[in-house]
Write a protein that holds these residues in place. Structure first.
Motif, PDB file in Angstrom:
ATOM      1  N   SER A 606      -2.869 -13.240 -12.262  1.00 41.45           N
ATOM      2  CA  SER A 606      -2.527 -11.989 -11.829  1.00 41.45           C
ATOM      3  C   SER A 606      -1.909 -11.127 -12.985  1.00 41.45           C
ATOM      4  O   SER A 606      -1.218 -11.708 -13.703  1.00 41.45           O
ATOM      5  N   GLU A 607      -2.216  -9.773 -13.094  1.00 39.62           N
ATOM      6  CA  GLU A 607      -1.529  -8.970 -14.247  1.00 39.62           C
ATOM      7  C   GLU A 607      -0.175  -8.592 -13.843  1.00 39.62           C
ATOM      8  O   GLU A 607      -0.166  -8.410 -12.408  1.00 39.62           O
ATOM      9  N   PRO A 608       0.555  -8.217 -14.567  1.00 38.16           N
ATOM     10  CA  PRO A 608       2.218  -7.719 -14.274  1.00 38.16           C
ATOM     11  C   PRO A 608       1.709  -6.387 -13.805  1.00 38.16           C
ATOM     12  O   PRO A 608       0.830  -5.442 -13.753  1.00 38.16           O
ATOM     13  N   HIS A 609       2.849  -5.873 -12.804  1.00 39.93           N
ATOM     14  CA  HIS A 609       2.945  -4.576 -12.625  1.00 39.93           C
ATOM     15  C   HIS A 609       1.728  -4.085 -11.527  1.00 39.93           C
ATOM     16  O   HIS A 609       1.055  -2.999 -11.781  1.00 39.93           O
ATOM     17  N   GLN A 610       1.425  -4.792 -10.684  1.00 39.42           N
ATOM     18  CA  GLN A 610       0.407  -4.686  -9.816  1.00 39.42           C
ATOM     19  C   GLN A 610       0.742  -3.787  -8.832  1.00 39.42           C
ATOM     20  O   GLN A 610       2.004  -3.425  -8.461  1.00 39.42           O
ATOM     21  N   LYS A 611      -0.117  -2.785  -8.312  1.00 38.75           N
ATOM     22  CA  LYS A 611      -0.028  -1.889  -7.194  1.00 38.75           C
ATOM     23  C   LYS A 611      -0.279  -2.216  -5.670  1.00 38.75           C
ATOM     24  O   LYS A 611      -1.287  -3.217  -5.544  1.00 38.75           O
ATOM     25  N   VAL A 612       0.355  -1.507  -4.749  1.00 38.92           N
ATOM     26  CA  VAL A 612      -0.045  -1.978  -3.333  1.00 38.92           C
ATOM     27  C   VAL A 612      -0.457  -0.631  -2.696  1.00 38.92           C
ATOM     28  O   VAL A 612       0.151   0.384  -2.817  1.00 38.92           O
ATOM     29  N   VAL A 613      -1.818  -0.470  -2.224  1.00 40.77           N
ATOM     30  CA  VAL A 613      -2.475   0.566  -1.560  1.00 40.77           C
ATOM     31  C   VAL A 613      -2.303   0.409  -0.180  1.00 40.77           C
ATOM     32  O   VAL A 613      -2.831  -0.565   0.265  1.00 40.77           O
ATOM     33  N   ILE A 614      -1.370   1.306   0.594  1.00 34.70           N
ATOM     34  CA  ILE A 614      -1.210   1.148   2.032  1.00 34.70           C
ATOM     35  C   ILE A 614      -2.328   1.777   2.652  1.00 34.70           C
ATOM     36  O   ILE A 614      -2.527   3.240   2.632  1.00 34.70           O
ATOM     37  N   VAL A 615      -2.938   1.235   3.635  1.00 35.67           N
ATOM     38  CA  VAL A 615      -4.023   1.880   4.094  1.00 35.67           C
ATOM     39  C   VAL A 615      -3.862   1.663   5.765  1.00 35.67           C
ATOM     40  O   VAL A 615      -3.182   0.596   6.031  1.00 35.67           O
ATOM     41  N   SER A 616      -4.326   2.409   6.432  1.00 35.66           N
ATOM     42  CA  SER A 616      -4.591   2.364   7.910  1.00 35.66           C
ATOM     43  C   SER A 616      -5.804   2.517   8.792  1.00 35.66           C
ATOM     44  O   SER A 616      -6.516   2.920   8.131  1.00 35.66           O
ATOM     45  N   SER A 617      -5.710   1.914   9.965  1.00 36.77           N
ATOM     46  CA  SER A 617      -6.846   2.130  10.822  1.00 36.77           C
ATOM     47  C   SER A 617      -6.262   2.023  12.214  1.00 36.77           C
ATOM     48  O   SER A 617      -5.885   1.085  12.513  1.00 36.77           O
ATOM     49  N   GLY A 618      -6.469   3.129  12.958  1.00 38.55           N
ATOM     50  CA  GLY A 618      -5.896   3.224  14.136  1.00 38.55           C
ATOM     51  C   GLY A 618      -4.547   2.986  14.039  1.00 38.55           C
ATOM     52  O   GLY A 618      -3.757   4.032  13.411  1.00 38.55           O
ATOM     53  N   GLU A 619      -3.953   2.282  14.790  1.00 40.49           N
ATOM     54  CA  GLU A 619      -2.357   2.083  14.763  1.00 40.49           C
ATOM     55  C   GLU A 619      -1.793   1.010  13.851  1.00 40.49           C
ATOM     56  O   GLU A 619      -0.693   0.750  13.622  1.00 40.49           O
ATOM     57  N   GLY A 620      -2.798   0.219  13.166  1.00 40.95           N
ATOM     58  CA  GLY A 620      -2.544  -0.871  12.252  1.00 40.95           C
ATOM     59  C   GLY A 620      -2.324  -0.397  10.878  1.00 40.95           C
ATOM     60  O   GLY A 620      -2.868   0.730  10.401  1.00 40.95           O
ATOM     61  N   ARG A 621      -1.462  -0.978  10.043  1.00 41.24           N
ATOM     62  CA  ARG A 621      -1.294  -0.741   8.711  1.00 41.24           C
ATOM     63  C   ARG A 621      -1.358  -1.996   7.786  1.00 41.24           C
ATOM     64  O   ARG A 621      -0.894  -2.955   8.327  1.00 41.24           O
ATOM     65  N   VAL A 622      -1.757  -1.931   6.683  1.00 41.27           N
ATOM     66  CA  VAL A 622      -1.893  -3.090   5.801  1.00 41.27           C
ATOM     67  C   VAL A 622      -1.727  -2.649   4.432  1.00 41.27           C
ATOM     68  O   VAL A 622      -2.469  -1.593   4.107  1.00 41.27           O
ATOM     69  N   GLY A 623      -0.972  -3.465   3.253  1.00 39.17           N
ATOM     70  CA  GLY A 623      -1.008  -3.189   1.802  1.00 39.17           C
ATOM     71  C   GLY A 623      -1.932  -3.819   1.329  1.00 39.17           C
ATOM     72  O   GLY A 623      -2.263  -5.283   1.722  1.00 39.17           O
ATOM     73  N   LEU A 624      -2.870  -3.465   0.281  1.00 37.34           N
ATOM     74  CA  LEU A 624      -3.956  -3.997  -0.532  1.00 37.34           C
ATOM     75  C   LEU A 624      -3.366  -4.236  -1.691  1.00 37.34           C
ATOM     76  O   LEU A 624      -3.030  -3.081  -2.569  1.00 37.34           O
ATOM     77  N   VAL A 625      -3.125  -5.436  -2.340  1.00 39.59           N
ATOM     78  CA  VAL A 625      -2.540  -5.410  -3.676  1.00 39.59           C
ATOM     79  C   VAL A 625      -3.670  -5.546  -4.745  1.00 39.59           C
ATOM     80  O   VAL A 625      -4.865  -6.138  -4.570  1.00 39.59           O
ATOM     81  N   VAL A 626      -3.793  -4.633  -5.698  1.00 34.53           N
ATOM     82  CA  VAL A 626      -4.595  -4.436  -6.491  1.00 34.53           C
ATOM     83  C   VAL A 626      -4.266  -4.577  -8.001  1.00 34.53           C
ATOM     84  O   VAL A 626      -2.985  -4.561  -8.049  1.00 34.53           O
ATOM     85  N   ASP A 627      -4.833  -4.744  -9.041  1.00 34.81           N
ATOM     86  CA  ASP A 627      -4.484  -4.719 -10.637  1.00 34.81           C
ATOM     87  C   ASP A 627      -4.106  -3.525 -10.936  1.00 34.81           C
ATOM     88  O   ASP A 627      -3.150  -3.109 -12.062  1.00 34.81           O
ATOM     89  N   GLN A 628      -5.046  -2.459 -10.972  1.00 39.86           N
ATOM     90  CA  GLN A 628      -4.967  -0.960 -10.996  1.00 39.86           C
ATOM     91  C   GLN A 628      -5.494  -0.177 -10.371  1.00 39.86           C
ATOM     92  O   GLN A 628      -6.539  -0.395  -9.839  1.00 39.86           O
ATOM     93  N   ILE A 629      -4.800   1.190 -10.353  1.00 37.14           N
ATOM     94  CA  ILE A 629      -5.430   2.277  -9.582  1.00 37.14           C
ATOM     95  C   ILE A 629      -6.242   2.938 -10.515  1.00 37.14           C
ATOM     96  O   ILE A 629      -5.409   3.960 -11.543  1.00 37.14           O
ATOM     97  N   ILE A 630      -7.165   3.273 -10.606  1.00 38.57           N
ATOM     98  CA  ILE A 630      -8.094   4.031 -11.715  1.00 38.57           C
ATOM     99  C   ILE A 630      -8.183   5.534 -11.256  1.00 38.57           C
ATOM    100  O   ILE A 630      -7.821   6.418 -12.194  1.00 38.57           O
ATOM    101  N   GLY A 631      -8.335   5.822 -10.036  1.00 38.85           N
ATOM    102  CA  GLY A 631      -8.241   7.376  -9.830  1.00 38.85           C
ATOM    103  C   GLY A 631      -9.132   7.586  -8.504  1.00 38.85           C
ATOM    104  O   GLY A 631      -9.799   6.879  -8.185  1.00 38.85           O
ATOM    105  N   ASN A 632      -9.357   8.957  -8.364  1.00 40.08           N
ATOM    106  CA  ASN A 632     -10.235   9.401  -7.086  1.00 40.08           C
ATOM    107  C   ASN A 632     -11.507   9.813  -7.678  1.00 40.08           C
ATOM    108  O   ASN A 632     -11.439  10.412  -8.944  1.00 40.08           O
ATOM    109  N   ASN A 633     -12.459   9.619  -6.747  1.00 40.17           N
ATOM    110  CA  ASN A 633     -13.861  10.057  -7.119  1.00 40.17           C
ATOM    111  C   ASN A 633     -14.608  10.422  -5.923  1.00 40.17           C
ATOM    112  O   ASN A 633     -14.284  10.087  -4.672  1.00 40.17           O
ATOM    113  N   GLN A 634     -15.710  11.052  -6.054  1.00 44.34           N
ATOM    114  CA  GLN A 634     -16.585  11.463  -4.898  1.00 44.34           C
ATOM    115  C   GLN A 634     -17.516  10.398  -5.114  1.00 44.34           C
ATOM    116  O   GLN A 634     -18.288   9.694  -5.809  1.00 44.34           O
TER     117      GLN A 634
END
Length: 687
Positions: A606-634
């Motif tokens: 695992s790489e250091p300084h990992q990021k957690v993206v909090i996502v939701s669906s309906g009333e539930g929430r979960v964090g997704l641990v990723v190595d890097q957030i690159i950015g937004n795109n279409q």
């Protein structure tokens, strides 16, 4: 060159008119004295009849003519619209639909429908219709060149000239004259005073006028019906002639052939009518121009062309992303300027194209009024159907695929949810049950809710049936939400017996699979004795979305931006393999998190300084641990092949700017997996 089939064009327009007819009839049942509804319903019938005859659908024209004749008594106030009349009229509407869609098939039942319609109308009308009386037509219909008029005879003279664009828009003068002849015995004469020289004659302009002498009491209303859609732009005069006027006119007509022989050229004197002044003609032309502009403001486009356009826009977005990436690595200022301009244009084109594909959900809601009406009569349950949010727009593909799931949910609410009138009265409820269908925007989603005020879901009965089917064990602990979701299991049904509406356990399973295929979710809430609500949460479109690009190991993935709540850094010191007890404290709330490295089996440390993206669906929430957030795109969504359709963690794929492929994460599935961690953790602590 793509030439449209005029017959198919008629069918498309007829479907819209039949929908309008059905809506008008259902509204009329609720408000029988509304003359506007009666007139709009009659106009729909009149248009179907005229268009059907023009395109060769004679069976349709004949049936609708009889339908129209019976319904005309309602329009004239001679009888009142009631439930029985509306029921037979809806059957007649269905019969018209069959005649239009299958013109070559032998379709029976039309005579019975018309007989029932006439019986209902005549049973409430004390005075017989005027055409039923036979005394006067007898001498008039005798085979004679020009019968001598009686002293008391009344003739109405109608002179008319059609609008200049009448032939272009499909008006057939012969059909109009045939309808006028049905009002009463008639003598028809062509008015040729405005026919120009052959050198300047326009074959698409109706230069000939018509004079029709009608023997009837007062044909004003019937004539208005014939020219219902032409009256505002045409020249029309109607005068009443007495016996003296008629004799003088006949004498004048008899002298006309002699005058024509004596003259070298037939002049305007040969025409018995006084020409209209130029001013009304100019006004008619202006009105015609306005009508042409109005007609040109909308255009019927096949859905396949919109799909093809959306595909091209998707390819353009991908090409633009690749150009932007190349421009970002280059020091060429001109290239960067072009890339930015192309990005602006492609973004505008994307939004415009997606806007074209968006359809008001009210077009879907209106279909269910007939369903409610028929089920109410079949089950003997009075039902009030309420809709809200009809202006909410959704991708046309979503609209098409939502029809069947909503039918199942509405039928389920009426059959299982709403009690009978007796049971409702015993529970202190109004005898009439209420079914509400609503749609609202919820971020980048649309929430469609089906609510009833029935008895609600029986949790004990659902659990007993689930245990009987082996879906759960007696010691399985489930929340109410999880228990309610068992009704979507294949083959699940709590009905005591199989009926034409329910009992086989296939409807709700179809609903779940369809909504999953649309990347949507279903929420179920219920209160015993108060009713239930099914809420479908769906993305606005299936074509292009905004996504967050992340990296896990060497792989790149896209998370739908609409599902992302926030991004945080994974705290140091958390054990890397704390399976089943992975939680983060997000402002006082425990949120489970998933390490995507473990979920996807990514090799390496695992790489250091990992990021957690909090996502939701309906009333539930979960964090997704990723190595890097690159950015937004279409993100242009491409569906996975059938070979990969069983992979639940991904809902599709997209092509990145460098030409590589990134999988799109299915946030609903991942949130459900994260909630599973919560349940197992709570169960372990309780043990």
């Amino acid at each position: 060159m793509n030439i449209s089939d005029p017959t198919e064009t008629f069918r498309q327009e007829a479907r819209e008119l039949l929908d309008e007819l059905e809506a008008g009839l259902l509204d009329l049942e609720q408000d029988p004295s509304n003359t506007d509804l009666v007139n709009s319903t009659f106009r729909a019938l009149h248009t179907i009849k005229g268009s059907g005859a023009m395109f060769g659908f004679t069976a349709v024209a004949e049936f609708v003519h009889e339908f129209e004749t019976a319904f005309d008594q309602v329009r004239k106030g001679q009888t009142q619209a009631n439930a029985a009349l509306i029921g037979v009229a809806l059957d007649a509407k269905d019969h018209i639909h069959l005649l239009i869609e299958t013109p070559d098939a032998r379709i029976s039942g039309g005579d019975v429908i018309l007989a029932n319609l006439r019986a209902i109308v005549n049973g409430e009308t004390s005075a017989p219709q005027a055409p039923m009386a036979e005394p006067e037509p007898e001498p008039v219909s005798a085979k004679s060149a020009e019968p001598a008029p009686k002293a008391e005879k009344t003739i109405w003279r109608l002179d008319f000239y059609l609008p200049s664009d009448a032939l272009i828009y499909g008006t057939n003068p012969v059909l109009l004259l045939e309808e006028l002849a049905e009002i009463g015995p008639a003598t028809i004469t062509a008015l040729t005073d405005r026919v120009p020289d052959l050198a300047v004659l326009d074959p698409e302009t109706p230069h000939i006028g018509w004079r029709v002498d009608i023997d009837a009491d007062d044909p004003t209303a019937a004539i208005d019906d014939v020219f219902l859609f032409l009256r505002n732009n045409m020249e029309l005069s109607l005068v009443q002639l007495n016996a003296t006027d008629l004799l003088a006119q006949e004498a004048e007509t008899a002298e006309e052939p002699v005058a024509a022989e004596l003259e070298d050229q037939p002049g305007p004197a040969a025409a018995p009518t006084t020409p209209q002044s130029p001013a009304p003609r100019a006004k008619s032309a202006a009105a015609t121009d306005t009508a042409e502009r109005t007609a040109a403001s909308s255009l019927r486009v096949p859905a396949e062309r919109l799909d093809e356009l959306m595909d091209r826009v998707g390819e353009l977005v991908i090409a633009q992303a690749r150009l932007s990436q190349i421009a970002g690595l280059s020091s060429d200022t001109a290239l960067k300027t072009i890339a930015e301009e192309l990005e602006r244009l492609s973004s505008g084109l994307r939004d415009t194209t997606m806007g074209i594909r968006m359809v008001p959900i009210g077009t879907l809601f209106s279909r269910f009024r007939r369903l409610i009406h028929d089920l109410s009569g079949e089950l003997g349950k009075p039902i009030e159907f309420i809709t809200t949010g009809e202006d909410t727009e959704l991708d046309k593909t979503m609209i098409e695929r939502l029809a069947d799931p909503l039918v199942h949910l509405i039928r389920n609410s009426i059959d299982h949810g709403l009690e009978s009138a007796d049971k409702r009265a015993a529970a202190g409820k109004p005898a009439k049950g209420v079914v509400r269908l609503s749609a609202v925007y919820s971020g980048a989603e649309v929430a469609i809710s089906i609510t009833d005020d029935g008895a609600g879901l029986d949790a004990a009965r659902i659990r007993a049936k689930a245990e009987e089917n082996g879906l759960i064990t007696p010691d399985t602990k489930l929340t109410d939400q999880e228990l309610y979701h068992l009704i979507f299991a294949p083959g699940f049904s709590t009905a005591k017996e199989v009926t034409s509406l329910s009992g086989r356990g296939v409807g709700m399973d179809v609903v779940k699979r369809t909504i999953d295929g649309l990347r949507g979710t279903i929420d179920v809430t219920s209160r015993p004795g108060e009713g239930s609500t099914m809420t479908l949460r769906l993305p606005l479109t299936l074509a292009i979305i905004d996504g967050m690009l992340v990296r896990v190991g060497k792989g790149r993935y896209t998370i739908p931006l609409a599902a992302v709540e926030e991004c945080v850094e994974l705290p140091e010191g958390i054990e890397a393999h704390a399976k089943g007890r992975n939680f983060l404290d997000i402002r006082g709330a425990l949120v489970p998190y998933l390490r995507l490295r473990e979920v996807f089996g990514t090799k390496g440390e695992s790489e250091p300084h990992q990021k957690v993206v909090i996502v939701s669906s309906g009333e539930g929430r979960v964090g997704l641990v990723v190595d890097q957030i690159i950015g937004n795109n279409q993100t242009v969504i491409k569906q996975l092949s059938k070979l990969h359709s069983g992979i639940k963690s991904f809902s599709g794929a997209t092509i990145l700017g460098d030409g590589s492929v990134a999988l799109i994460l299915d946030t609903a599935h991942l949130v459900a997996a994260g909630q599973g961690y919560v349940d197992r953790n709570l169960t372990g602590r309780a043990a």
